[in-house]
Design a protein around this motif. Structure first.
Motif, PDB file in Angstrom:
ATOM      1  N   THR A   1      47.715  47.240  62.807  1.00  0.00           N
ATOM      2  CA  THR A   1      47.349  47.307  61.394  1.00  0.00           C
ATOM      3  C   THR A   1      45.843  47.201  61.186  1.00  0.00           C
ATOM      4  OG1 THR A   1      49.406  46.093  61.023  1.00  0.00           O
ATOM      5  CG2 THR A   1      47.958  46.408  59.119  1.00  0.00           C
TER       6      THR A   1
ATOM      7  N   GLN B   1      44.053  50.536  60.050  1.00  0.00           N
ATOM      8  CA  GLN B   1      43.075  50.253  58.991  1.00  0.00           C
ATOM      9  C   GLN B   1      41.869  51.209  59.079  1.00  0.00           C
ATOM     10  OE1 GLN B   1      40.787  46.657  56.827  1.00  0.00           O
ATOM     11  NE2 GLN B   1      41.131  46.302  59.000  1.00  0.00           N
TER      12      GLN B   1
ATOM     13  N   GLU C   1      54.347  48.513  54.734  1.00  0.00           N
ATOM     14  CA  GLU C   1      54.070  47.172  55.286  1.00  0.00           C
ATOM     15  C   GLU C   1      55.008  46.770  56.419  1.00  0.00           C
ATOM     16  OE1 GLU C   1      52.691  43.969  52.937  1.00  0.00           O
ATOM     17  OE2 GLU C   1      53.046  45.053  51.083  1.00  0.00           O
TER      18      GLU C   1
ATOM     19  N   THR D   1      54.272  48.710  60.071  1.00  0.00           N
ATOM     20  CA  THR D   1      52.979  48.536  60.742  1.00  0.00           C
ATOM     21  C   THR D   1      52.949  47.113  61.282  1.00  0.00           C
ATOM     22  OG1 THR D   1      50.566  48.673  60.513  1.00  0.00           O
ATOM     23  CG2 THR D   1      51.778  47.822  58.610  1.00  0.00           C
TER      24      THR D   1
ATOM     25  N   SER E   1      50.612  44.087  63.914  1.00  0.00           N
ATOM     26  CA  SER E   1      49.449  43.666  64.699  1.00  0.00           C
ATOM     27  C   SER E   1      49.929  42.699  65.772  1.00  0.00           C
ATOM     28  CB  SER E   1      48.458  42.963  63.776  1.00  0.00           C
ATOM     29  OG  SER E   1      47.484  42.276  64.536  1.00  0.00           O
TER      30      SER E   1
ATOM     31  N   LYS F   1      47.332  41.176  60.450  1.00  0.00           N
ATOM     32  CA  LYS F   1      48.080  42.189  59.682  1.00  0.00           C
ATOM     33  C   LYS F   1      47.978  41.876  58.187  1.00  0.00           C
ATOM     34  CE  LYS F   1      52.707  43.789  58.509  1.00  0.00           C
ATOM     35  NZ  LYS F   1      54.090  44.010  58.929  1.00  0.00           N
TER      36      LYS F   1
END
Ligand code: C5J
Length: 232
Positions: free
Chosen positions: A159, A164, A181, A184, A186, A192
């Motif tokens: 993310t 990003q 949301e 995705t 991290s 995240k």
């Protein structure tokens, strides 16, 4: 145009101008023995979003909308990998070094492939990118322009890095960006949430965020409206 619930406020969703971009769902990031694991990360966090990402991809395919996949990877001769990127890794675990899934982050190696559950369908674009952002040193911008895309839905990993970076690049190029949301992730839960909070803050300064189910409902609603118009 469908209005769908999102944060920080409702997103004016245009299913006739939207594409899905699935960032870097590669074995190198999601499986043990790859680039992500070589950096000391717990890859199981990323594996957890595969089912939601698969549902999102299926929804776009069913709606006849473009699905674009990206892969972060480099040429075998590393000509597109600046030393500043390569030399940041620990010796033996750097980009181009041999790992359990072949040379790390190198195009054509097993680790650079997209995970089996999310394989591109025939005809779907796969953008190989040497950077974190998918617009850098690729033809993604020209491709989206040719397709008449004005909105992008984002899924993928990670993310706060490649997702990003690409969403910020897209926002600066004039695309309306919506991140899914629950599709995705991290390696770091806090990153995240911080990344999505930063992008949606200040009146959607980079874009909007919502859940996969909400996006799928928007695609379905658009299909129903089209059917109703056709039957008039
Ligand atoms: C990283 C990515 N994290 N796809 N790449 O190096 O986010």
């Amino acid at each position: 145009m469908e209005t769908i619930a999102a944060r920080p406020f409702a997103f004016a969703f245009d299913p006739s101008r939207v594409a899905l971009i699935v960032i870097d769902m590669q074995r190198d990031f999601l499986e043990p023995g790859g680039f992500g694991a070589s950096l000391g990360n717990d890859v199981s966090r990323l594996q957890a979003i595969v089912p939601a990402t698969a549902r999102l991809i299926a929804g776009f395919r069913a709606a006849g909308r473009p699905v674009i996949h990206t892969r972060e990877c480099h040429r075998p001769d590393l000509a597109d990998c600046p030393p500043a990127k390569r030399l940041r890794g620990a010796p033996g675990l750097r980009i181009g070094d041999a790992g359990p899934m072949g040379r790390i982050l190198i195009a054509g190696e097993p680790g650079a492939e997209i995970v089996p559950e999310l394989q591109p369908a025939p005809g779907e674009s796969v953008v190989d990118k040497p950077g974190k952002g998918a617009f850098c040193a690729t033809d993604l911008g020209a491709h989206l322009e040719a397709l008449g895309i004005t909105q992008l839905v984002f899924a993928g990993v990670t993310t706060e890095v490649c997702v990003q970076t690409t969403m910020r690049e897209a926002n600066d190029r004039g695309y309306e960006c919506l991140i899914a949301e629950d599709a995705t992730e991290s390696y770091f839960a806090a990153f995240k949430h911080a990344a999505i909070d930063m992008m949606t803050a200040q009146g959607a300064i980079v874009g909007w965020a919502t859940e996969v189910a909400t996006i799928l409902a928007g695609l379905e609603a658009a299909k129903a409206s089209r059917r109703a118009e056709a039957s008039l």
